[in-house]
Design a protein around this motif. Sequence first.
Motif, PDB file in Angstrom:
ATOM      1  N   MET A   6       0.839  -1.208   0.000  1.00 55.19           N
ATOM      2  CA  MET A   6       0.000   0.000   0.000  1.00 55.19           C
ATOM      3  C   MET A   6       0.871   1.254   0.000  1.00 55.19           C
ATOM      4  N   THR A   7       1.924   1.233   0.787  1.00 54.73           N
ATOM      5  CA  THR A   7       2.833   2.383   0.847  1.00 54.73           C
ATOM      6  C   THR A   7       3.461   2.632  -0.519  1.00 54.73           C
ATOM      7  N   ARG A   8       3.918   1.565  -1.166  1.00 50.80           N
ATOM      8  CA  ARG A   8       4.507   1.703  -2.507  1.00 50.80           C
ATOM      9  C   ARG A   8       3.479   2.236  -3.501  1.00 50.80           C
ATOM     10  N   GLN A   9       2.253   1.725  -3.412  1.00 48.81           N
ATOM     11  CA  GLN A   9       1.217   2.164  -4.340  1.00 48.81           C
ATOM     12  C   GLN A   9       0.875   3.639  -4.112  1.00 48.81           C
ATOM     13  N   MET A  10       0.777   4.057  -2.851  1.00 48.60           N
ATOM     14  CA  MET A  10       0.488   5.469  -2.565  1.00 48.60           C
ATOM     15  C   MET A  10       1.624   6.363  -3.056  1.00 48.60           C
ATOM     16  N   LYS A  11       2.856   5.913  -2.908  1.00 47.39           N
ATOM     17  CA  LYS A  11       3.993   6.687  -3.417  1.00 47.39           C
ATOM     18  C   LYS A  11       3.936   6.790  -4.941  1.00 47.39           C
ATOM     19  N   ALA A  12       3.525   5.710  -5.596  1.00 42.89           N
ATOM     20  CA  ALA A  12       3.379   5.735  -7.055  1.00 42.89           C
ATOM     21  C   ALA A  12       2.290   6.721  -7.471  1.00 42.89           C
ATOM     22  N   PHE A  13       1.179   6.735  -6.720  1.00 40.00           N
ATOM     23  CA  PHE A  13       0.122   7.708  -7.006  1.00 40.00           C
ATOM     24  C   PHE A  13       0.667   9.124  -6.839  1.00 40.00           C
ATOM     25  N   GLU A  14       1.403   9.351  -5.765  1.00 38.06           N
ATOM     26  CA  GLU A  14       1.976  10.684  -5.505  1.00 38.06           C
ATOM     27  C   GLU A  14       2.892  11.113  -6.647  1.00 38.06           C
ATOM     28  N   GLN A  15       3.731  10.199  -7.108  1.00 39.47           N
ATOM     29  CA  GLN A  15       4.642  10.520  -8.212  1.00 39.47           C
ATOM     30  C   GLN A  15       3.871  10.852  -9.486  1.00 39.47           C
ATOM     31  N   GLN A  16       2.815  10.111  -9.736  1.00 34.29           N
ATOM     32  CA  GLN A  16       2.001  10.366 -10.924  1.00 34.29           C
ATOM     33  C   GLN A  16       1.313  11.724 -10.820  1.00 34.29           C
ATOM     34  N   VAL A  17       0.807  12.047  -9.644  1.00 31.51           N
ATOM     35  CA  VAL A  17       0.115  13.319  -9.441  1.00 31.51           C
ATOM     36  C   VAL A  17       1.098  14.490  -9.536  1.00 31.51           C
ATOM     37  N   GLN A  18       2.348  14.288  -9.126  1.00 31.36           N
ATOM     38  CA  GLN A  18       3.345  15.355  -9.189  1.00 31.36           C
ATOM     39  C   GLN A  18       3.624  15.800 -10.626  1.00 31.36           C
ATOM     40  N   THR A  19       3.283  14.964 -11.604  1.00 35.45           N
ATOM     41  CA  THR A  19       3.475  15.345 -13.003  1.00 35.45           C
ATOM     42  C   THR A  19       2.309  16.169 -13.547  1.00 35.45           C
ATOM     43  N   LEU A  20       1.250  16.298 -12.763  1.00 39.23           N
ATOM     44  CA  LEU A  20       0.051  17.020 -13.192  1.00 39.23           C
ATOM     45  C   LEU A  20       0.155  18.500 -12.823  1.00 39.23           C
ATOM     46  N   PRO A  21      -0.683  19.344 -13.417  1.00 40.99           N
ATOM     47  CA  PRO A  21      -0.697  20.763 -13.057  1.00 40.99           C
ATOM     48  C   PRO A  21      -0.993  20.972 -11.570  1.00 40.99           C
ATOM     49  N   ALA A  22      -0.629  22.139 -11.075  1.00 40.35           N
ATOM     50  CA  ALA A  22      -0.737  22.455  -9.644  1.00 40.35           C
ATOM     51  C   ALA A  22      -2.160  22.319  -9.120  1.00 40.35           C
ATOM     52  N   ASP A  23      -3.163  22.721  -9.918  1.00 36.96           N
ATOM     53  CA  ASP A  23      -4.537  22.618  -9.421  1.00 36.96           C
ATOM     54  C   ASP A  23      -4.953  21.158  -9.207  1.00 36.96           C
ATOM     55  N   TYR A  24      -4.442  20.257 -10.024  1.00 38.71           N
ATOM     56  CA  TYR A  24      -4.706  18.832  -9.828  1.00 38.71           C
ATOM     57  C   TYR A  24      -3.997  18.315  -8.582  1.00 38.71           C
ATOM     58  N   GLN A  25      -2.803  18.804  -8.338  1.00 43.98           N
ATOM     59  CA  GLN A  25      -2.064  18.392  -7.145  1.00 43.98           C
ATOM     60  C   GLN A  25      -2.795  18.839  -5.873  1.00 43.98           C
ATOM     61  N   ASP A  26      -3.305  20.062  -5.898  1.00 42.61           N
ATOM     62  CA  ASP A  26      -4.085  20.553  -4.753  1.00 42.61           C
ATOM     63  C   ASP A  26      -5.351  19.714  -4.565  1.00 42.61           C
TER      64      ASP A  26
END
Length: 111
Positions: A6-26
Motif C-alpha cells: 500500500m505504501t509503494r502504491q500510494m507513493k506511485a500515485f503521488e509521483q504520478q500526481v506530481q506530473t500534473l498541473p498544480a490545481d490537480y495536485q491541490d
Amino acid sequence: MTGNDMTRQMKAFEQQVQTLPADYQDAWQLIQKTVWSRTDLTGRNLMPIFDGIVDLMTEAAADGLSVTEALGDDIAAFADNVAATSGAQNLQDRWRATLNRRVAKKLGRSL
C-alpha cells in the motif's frame, strides 16, 4: 496486499500526481483526505478508488481540462461520491449498519 504494498502504491500515485498541473495536485490532497475517511481497518479497499481517480485526473489533464472541468466545483463531494459508489463506507455508515442490525435483532427480525 501488505502495508508495504500500500505504501509503494500510494507513493506511485503521488509521483504520478506530481506530473500534473498544480490545481490537480491541490485537488489530490483534498481527495485523499476525503476518501481516507471511508477506509476499512487497513485502507486496502481504497487503493482501487485512488487508482481510478488518479487515472481520471491524468487523462483530464492530458486533454487540457481544468480540475473543475474534470471533477466539478466541489472536489470533496466528488471524492466522497466516488468512494460511496465504490462501496466504501465511512464511520457513520458503519455505525448506522451496526445499529440497524442490533435493533433488528432485538425486534427478532433479520436484515
